[in-house]
Design an enzyme around this catalytic site. Structure first.
Site, PDB file in Angstrom:
ATOM      1  N   HIS A  78      41.221  29.992   7.653  1.00 53.10           N
ATOM      2  CA  HIS A  78      40.094  30.965   8.029  1.00 53.10           C
ATOM      3  C   HIS A  78      40.565  31.775   9.441  1.00 53.10           C
ATOM      4  O   HIS A  78      41.663  31.573  10.044  1.00 53.10           O
ATOM      5  CB  HIS A  78      38.777  30.273   8.152  1.00 53.10           C
ATOM      6  CG  HIS A  78      38.470  29.359   9.109  1.00 53.10           C
ATOM      7  ND1 HIS A  78      39.236  28.228   9.381  1.00 53.10           N
ATOM      8  CD2 HIS A  78      37.860  29.464  10.404  1.00 53.10           C
ATOM      9  CE1 HIS A  78      38.827  27.527  10.538  1.00 53.10           C
ATOM     10  NE2 HIS A  78      38.005  28.203  11.017  1.00 53.10           N
ATOM     11  N   HIS A  98      39.255  32.184  12.446  1.00 54.28           N
ATOM     12  CA  HIS A  98      38.813  31.970  13.760  1.00 54.28           C
ATOM     13  C   HIS A  98      40.242  31.834  14.649  1.00 54.28           C
ATOM     14  O   HIS A  98      41.027  31.616  14.021  1.00 54.28           O
ATOM     15  CB  HIS A  98      38.199  30.557  14.007  1.00 54.28           C
ATOM     16  CG  HIS A  98      36.734  30.832  13.547  1.00 54.28           C
ATOM     17  ND1 HIS A  98      35.882  29.721  13.080  1.00 54.28           N
ATOM     18  CD2 HIS A  98      35.883  31.914  13.383  1.00 54.28           C
ATOM     19  CE1 HIS A  98      34.601  30.214  12.713  1.00 54.28           C
ATOM     20  NE2 HIS A  98      34.743  31.336  12.972  1.00 54.28           N
ATOM     21  N   ASP A 105      41.426  29.772  16.814  1.00 54.94           N
ATOM     22  CA  ASP A 105      41.954  28.709  17.221  1.00 54.94           C
ATOM     23  C   ASP A 105      42.453  28.281  15.680  1.00 54.94           C
ATOM     24  O   ASP A 105      43.087  27.119  15.862  1.00 54.94           O
ATOM     25  CB  ASP A 105      41.096  27.499  17.724  1.00 54.94           C
ATOM     26  CG  ASP A 105      39.758  27.498  16.928  1.00 54.94           C
ATOM     27  OD1 ASP A 105      39.380  28.309  16.122  1.00 54.94           O
ATOM     28  OD2 ASP A 105      39.460  26.426  16.610  1.00 54.94           O
ATOM     29  N   HIS A 106      42.675  29.025  14.732  1.00 51.08           N
ATOM     30  CA  HIS A 106      43.197  28.832  13.563  1.00 51.08           C
ATOM     31  C   HIS A 106      44.441  29.919  13.077  1.00 51.08           C
ATOM     32  O   HIS A 106      45.240  29.601  12.488  1.00 51.08           O
ATOM     33  CB  HIS A 106      42.203  28.731  12.395  1.00 51.08           C
ATOM     34  CG  HIS A 106      41.458  27.710  12.561  1.00 51.08           C
ATOM     35  ND1 HIS A 106      41.616  26.254  11.854  1.00 51.08           N
ATOM     36  CD2 HIS A 106      40.229  27.248  13.427  1.00 51.08           C
ATOM     37  CE1 HIS A 106      40.767  25.336  12.192  1.00 51.08           C
ATOM     38  NE2 HIS A 106      40.195  26.024  13.282  1.00 51.08           N
ATOM     39  N   HIS A 108      31.435  27.877   6.809  1.00 51.55           N
ATOM     40  CA  HIS A 108      31.819  27.839   8.145  1.00 51.55           C
ATOM     41  C   HIS A 108      32.100  29.356   8.358  1.00 51.55           C
ATOM     42  O   HIS A 108      31.429  30.073   9.228  1.00 51.55           O
ATOM     43  CB  HIS A 108      32.872  26.962   8.269  1.00 51.55           C
ATOM     44  CG  HIS A 108      33.440  26.915   9.787  1.00 51.55           C
ATOM     45  ND1 HIS A 108      33.023  26.573  10.937  1.00 51.55           N
ATOM     46  CD2 HIS A 108      34.780  27.398  10.194  1.00 51.55           C
ATOM     47  CE1 HIS A 108      33.591  26.640  11.865  1.00 51.55           C
ATOM     48  NE2 HIS A 108      34.698  27.373  11.692  1.00 51.55           N
ATOM     49  N   ASP A 128      38.056  23.917   8.908  1.00 56.14           N
ATOM     50  CA  ASP A 128      36.838  23.414   9.695  1.00 56.14           C
ATOM     51  C   ASP A 128      35.685  23.561   8.266  1.00 56.14           C
ATOM     52  O   ASP A 128      34.389  23.802   8.682  1.00 56.14           O
ATOM     53  CB  ASP A 128      36.500  24.360  10.637  1.00 56.14           C
ATOM     54  CG  ASP A 128      37.300  24.506  11.685  1.00 56.14           C
ATOM     55  OD1 ASP A 128      37.950  23.545  11.920  1.00 56.14           O
ATOM     56  OD2 ASP A 128      37.104  25.334  12.699  1.00 56.14           O
ATOM     57  N   HIS A 137      40.044  19.238  13.429  1.00 55.65           N
ATOM     58  CA  HIS A 137      39.472  18.856  14.802  1.00 55.65           C
ATOM     59  C   HIS A 137      39.446  17.360  15.015  1.00 55.65           C
ATOM     60  O   HIS A 137      38.912  16.617  14.116  1.00 55.65           O
ATOM     61  CB  HIS A 137      38.116  19.505  15.425  1.00 55.65           C
ATOM     62  CG  HIS A 137      38.300  20.934  15.409  1.00 55.65           C
ATOM     63  ND1 HIS A 137      38.538  21.368  16.744  1.00 55.65           N
ATOM     64  CD2 HIS A 137      38.334  22.083  14.550  1.00 55.65           C
ATOM     65  CE1 HIS A 137      38.379  22.786  16.564  1.00 55.65           C
ATOM     66  NE2 HIS A 137      38.413  23.269  15.251  1.00 55.65           N
TER      67      HIS A 137
HETATM   68 ZN   LIG Z   1      36.464  27.544  12.540  1.00 57.05          ZN
END
Ligand SMILES: [Zn+2]
Length: 260
Positions: free
Chosen positions: A61, A63, A65-66, A119, A138, A176
């Site tokens: 996805h 985001h 941090d991805h 998410h 996530d 995570h």
């Molecule tokens: Zn995320």
């Protein structure tokens, strides 16, 4: 295993504060993919440690941090970026767009892609059926699930139900290390679940030694993860929702966790 050349090699390493990075490797074809790009330096270090050359990025996805390390890694390695069609405009450097029901060939291995909105609206997961491994970003966490930043509880519950169709022996690689906190929350709504009590104690032992709690088995998630258990009599009783629909119970668990 009788055919080590068929094995999908998976290397897990910590990134940022509480993310995990994953490298997967097909020895026969000399292919290596990183699942998402949480932290370029950590990914580069892992590649050096394993002696592997990056050929793909598989994004779950959009985001930061991805997908935040996509362009730097692509520039440095010339790797090909695979990501969700529904978030194509938000995935930097995307080359191959995939969605529900598509497959992605990775050497001798094949990933089946599922769309798991909740998410984010375009979130996808990668299921390597023969390797019994799934990279779920996530969407599903060990004893938890992703926050509903873009989708509804109904969408997320439908997404999680799709993952519950996978074989019990599927190893769940989530992005995570939230497991210990998730365990504490889970115990507040299903304290009579003996598998959960035992798992929480095991998680405490692992985290004390700074060991990862990832991957987990889907069978264990189905027995202990409250977000996969809106049918649990104990949870329904405790939430005073004996007559509610599964979606309503799921939504309530998500709300309670948001405030926990
Ligand atoms: Zn995320």
């Amino acid at each position: 295993m009788n055919h080590p050349e068929l094995e999908l090699e998976i290397h897990l390493f910590p990134c940022l504060a509480d993310n995990y990075g994953f490298l997967i490797h097909d020895r026969e074809y000399g292919l290596t993919a990183t699942i998402d790009t949480p932290e370029v330096t950590a990914i580069e270090k892992a590649l050096v440690i394993k002696g592997w050359k990056l050929t793909y990025i598989l994004n779950t996805h959009h985001h930061w941090d991805h997908a935040g390390g996509n362009l730097e890694l692509k520039e440095k390695t010339g790797c090909v970026i695979v990501g969700p069609r529904a978030e194509a405009t938000r995935i930097p450097g995307i080359d191959i767009q995939v969605g529900e029901g598509d497959t992605f060939a990775f050497g001798q291995h094949t990933a089946r892609i599922l769309a798991t909105p909740g998410h984010t609206l375009g979130h996808i997961v990668y299921h390597f059926e023969h390797a019994h491994a799934a990279f779920v970003g996530d969407t599903l966490f060990a004893l938890g699930c992703g926050r509903l930043f873009e989708g509804t509880a109904e969408q997320m519950w439908r997404s999680l139900q799709k993952l519950m169709q996978w074989p019990d022996e599927t190893r769940i690689y989530c992005a995570h290390e939230y497991t210990q906190k998730n365990a504490h929350f889970a115990l507040t709504i299903e304290p009579g679940n003996q598998e959960l009590v035992a798992r929480a104690a095991e998680i405490d032992r692992l985290r004390k030694k700074d060991h990862p709690t990832i991957p987990s088995l889907l069978a264990m998630e189905k027995m202990t993860n409250p977000f996969l258990r809106p049918t649990s009599r104990e949870i329904r009783d405790r939430l005073d929702m004996l007559q509610a629909s599964d979606t309503e119970v799921f939504a309530r668990i998500r709300e309670l966790k948001d405030r926990y």
